[in-house]
Design a protein around this motif. Structure first.
Motif, short mmCIF file in Angstrom:
data_model
loop_
_atom_site.label_atom_id
_atom_site.label_comp_id
_atom_site.label_asym_id
_atom_site.label_seq_id
_atom_site.Cartn_x
_atom_site.Cartn_y
_atom_site.Cartn_z
N MET A 1 0.72 -1.08 -0.06
CA MET A 1 0.03 0.00 0.00
C MET A 1 0.89 1.34 -0.13
SD MET A 1 -2.80 1.41 2.83
CE MET A 1 -3.96 -0.09 2.36
N LEU A 2 0.61 2.12 -0.95
CA LEU A 2 1.34 3.41 -0.77
C LEU A 2 1.00 4.48 0.22
CD1 LEU A 2 3.35 5.19 -2.46
CD2 LEU A 2 1.44 6.03 -3.84
N LEU A 3 1.72 4.84 1.04
CA LEU A 3 1.77 5.96 2.15
C LEU A 3 1.55 7.30 1.68
CD1 LEU A 3 1.19 6.56 5.08
CD2 LEU A 3 3.51 6.23 5.24
N GLY A 4 2.50 7.67 0.48
CA GLY A 4 2.67 9.04 0.04
C GLY A 4 3.70 9.03 -0.73
N ILE A 5 3.92 10.25 -1.29
CA ILE A 5 5.07 10.63 -2.19
C ILE A 5 5.84 11.77 -2.03
CG2 ILE A 5 3.55 11.79 -3.88
CD1 ILE A 5 5.15 9.91 -6.25
N SER A 6 7.32 11.87 -2.38
CA SER A 6 8.04 13.11 -1.88
C SER A 6 8.41 13.63 -3.40
CB SER A 6 9.05 12.73 -1.14
OG SER A 6 8.50 12.29 0.08
N LEU A 7 8.58 14.82 -3.57
CA LEU A 7 9.42 15.64 -4.60
C LEU A 7 10.42 16.54 -4.08
CD1 LEU A 7 6.33 16.65 -6.88
CD2 LEU A 7 7.76 14.61 -7.26
N GLU A 37 11.95 19.72 5.09
CA GLU A 37 10.78 19.21 4.22
C GLU A 37 9.61 19.86 4.76
OE1 GLU A 37 9.63 15.00 5.59
OE2 GLU A 37 11.40 14.95 6.50
N ILE A 38 8.37 19.71 3.94
CA ILE A 38 7.04 20.20 4.17
C ILE A 38 6.25 19.32 3.72
CG2 ILE A 38 5.36 21.99 3.86
CD1 ILE A 38 7.57 23.79 3.11
N GLY A 39 5.24 18.95 4.82
CA GLY A 39 4.10 17.81 4.27
C GLY A 39 2.86 18.31 4.19
N TYR A 40 2.15 17.67 3.24
CA TYR A 40 0.85 18.12 3.12
C TYR A 40 -0.22 17.10 3.01
CZ TYR A 40 2.84 22.19 1.14
OH TYR A 40 3.50 23.61 0.99
N GLY A 41 -1.35 17.37 3.22
CA GLY A 41 -2.53 16.23 3.41
C GLY A 41 -3.98 16.86 3.62
N SER A 42 -5.02 15.88 4.13
CA SER A 42 -5.99 16.48 4.44
C SER A 42 -6.04 17.08 5.68
CB SER A 42 -7.20 15.33 4.48
OG SER A 42 -7.38 14.81 3.26
N GLY A 44 -6.39 17.91 9.32
CA GLY A 44 -6.46 17.07 10.50
C GLY A 44 -6.01 15.81 10.31
N GLY A 45 -5.45 15.58 8.98
CA GLY A 45 -5.11 14.16 8.78
C GLY A 45 -3.64 14.26 8.59
N PRO A 46 -3.14 12.98 8.22
CA PRO A 46 -1.56 12.55 8.07
C PRO A 46 -1.12 13.48 6.85
CG PRO A 46 -2.72 10.61 7.70
CD PRO A 46 -3.56 11.69 8.18
N SER A 47 0.31 13.68 6.70
CA SER A 47 0.79 14.11 5.74
C SER A 47 0.85 12.81 4.64
CB SER A 47 2.47 14.48 5.91
OG SER A 47 2.65 15.30 6.74
N CYS A 48 0.69 13.06 3.30
CA CYS A 48 0.73 12.08 2.14
C CYS A 48 1.63 12.56 1.28
CB CYS A 48 -0.68 11.75 1.69
SG CYS A 48 -1.68 12.81 1.05
N PHE A 49 1.80 13.84 1.06
CA PHE A 49 2.69 14.49 -0.02
C PHE A 49 3.73 15.22 0.60
CE2 PHE A 49 3.49 18.18 -2.89
CZ PHE A 49 3.68 17.23 -4.01
N TRP A 50 4.84 15.09 0.15
CA TRP A 50 6.09 15.88 0.69
C TRP A 50 6.89 16.65 -0.34
CZ3 TRP A 50 4.41 11.15 2.47
CH2 TRP A 50 4.31 10.93 3.90
N ILE A 51 7.42 17.78 -0.05
CA ILE A 51 8.37 18.50 -0.74
C ILE A 51 9.47 18.53 0.02
CG2 ILE A 51 6.93 19.73 -2.41
CD1 ILE A 51 7.10 22.26 -0.54
N LEU A 52 10.77 18.43 -0.38
CA LEU A 52 11.92 18.30 0.46
C LEU A 52 13.23 18.57 -0.30
CD1 LEU A 52 13.34 15.51 -0.42
CD2 LEU A 52 11.44 14.50 1.01
N LYS A 53 14.01 18.99 0.36
CA LYS A 53 15.43 19.11 0.02
C LYS A 53 16.23 17.89 -0.07
CE LYS A 53 17.73 23.10 1.17
NZ LYS A 53 18.16 24.00 2.20
N PRO A 54 16.83 17.28 -1.04
CA PRO A 54 17.34 15.90 -1.05
C PRO A 54 18.20 15.66 0.23
CG PRO A 54 17.46 16.69 -3.07
CD PRO A 54 16.90 17.78 -2.42
N PHE A 55 17.99 14.30 0.93
CA PHE A 55 18.94 14.20 2.10
C PHE A 55 20.51 13.82 1.83
CE2 PHE A 55 21.08 10.81 4.71
CZ PHE A 55 20.67 11.20 5.94
N ASP A 56 20.76 13.68 0.37
CA ASP A 56 22.17 13.64 0.25
C ASP A 56 22.73 14.92 -0.18
OD1 ASP A 56 21.31 14.43 -2.45
OD2 ASP A 56 21.72 12.29 -3.36
#
Length: 124
Positions: A1-7, A37-42, A44-56
């Motif tokens: 099951m997919l939990l979310g995605i990051s860009l 990173e910044i997360g987005y969702g519904s 009151g709900g959990p994050s399911c989409f994130w934008i982030l600076k790459p960890f590396d």
């Protein structure tokens, strides 16, 4: 099951301002924020989409063939998402219209980092 995605992004504050307004058109809100990173969702709900600076710590690049799809509440929502993206500096990748199936209405654009976004609506 997919939990979310990051860009990835090279400018988190600029991308955050873009996505705050853009994702508001499909009912999503900022649900969390960290240094890289910044997360987005519904609301009151959990994050399911994130934008982030790459960890590396290398520059973020767009994926060739990568696309994130958002569901709008109706055809007007598709058009609002698309217009908002362009007003905020996004790039057209396909104007709103019917595609694939008789009731599938969608549009395509790219965000400020070149990531491809798709917004669609299809009645149940």
């Amino acid at each position: 099951m997919l939990l979310g995605i990051s860009l990835g992004t090279n400018d988190l504050s600029r991308a955050g301002a873009f996505y705050d307004r853009l994702l508001g058109t499909v009912g999503m809100v900022r649900t969390m924020e960290e240094d890289d990173e910044i997360g987005y969702g519904s609301p009151g709900g959990p994050s399911c989409f994130w934008i982030l600076k790459p960890f590396d710590q290398q520059p973020a690049t767009r994926g060739n063939g990568t696309q994130v799809t958002f569901k709008a509440a109706d055809n007007d929502g598709v058009e609002e998402f698309y217009r908002t993206a362009l007003v905020l500096g996004g790039v057209d990748e396909g104007t709103p219209g019917y595609r694939y199936r008789p009731r599938y209405f969608g549009a395509y654009c790219r965000d400020l980092d070149g990531n491809k976004l798709h917004v669609m609506y299809e009645p149940d």
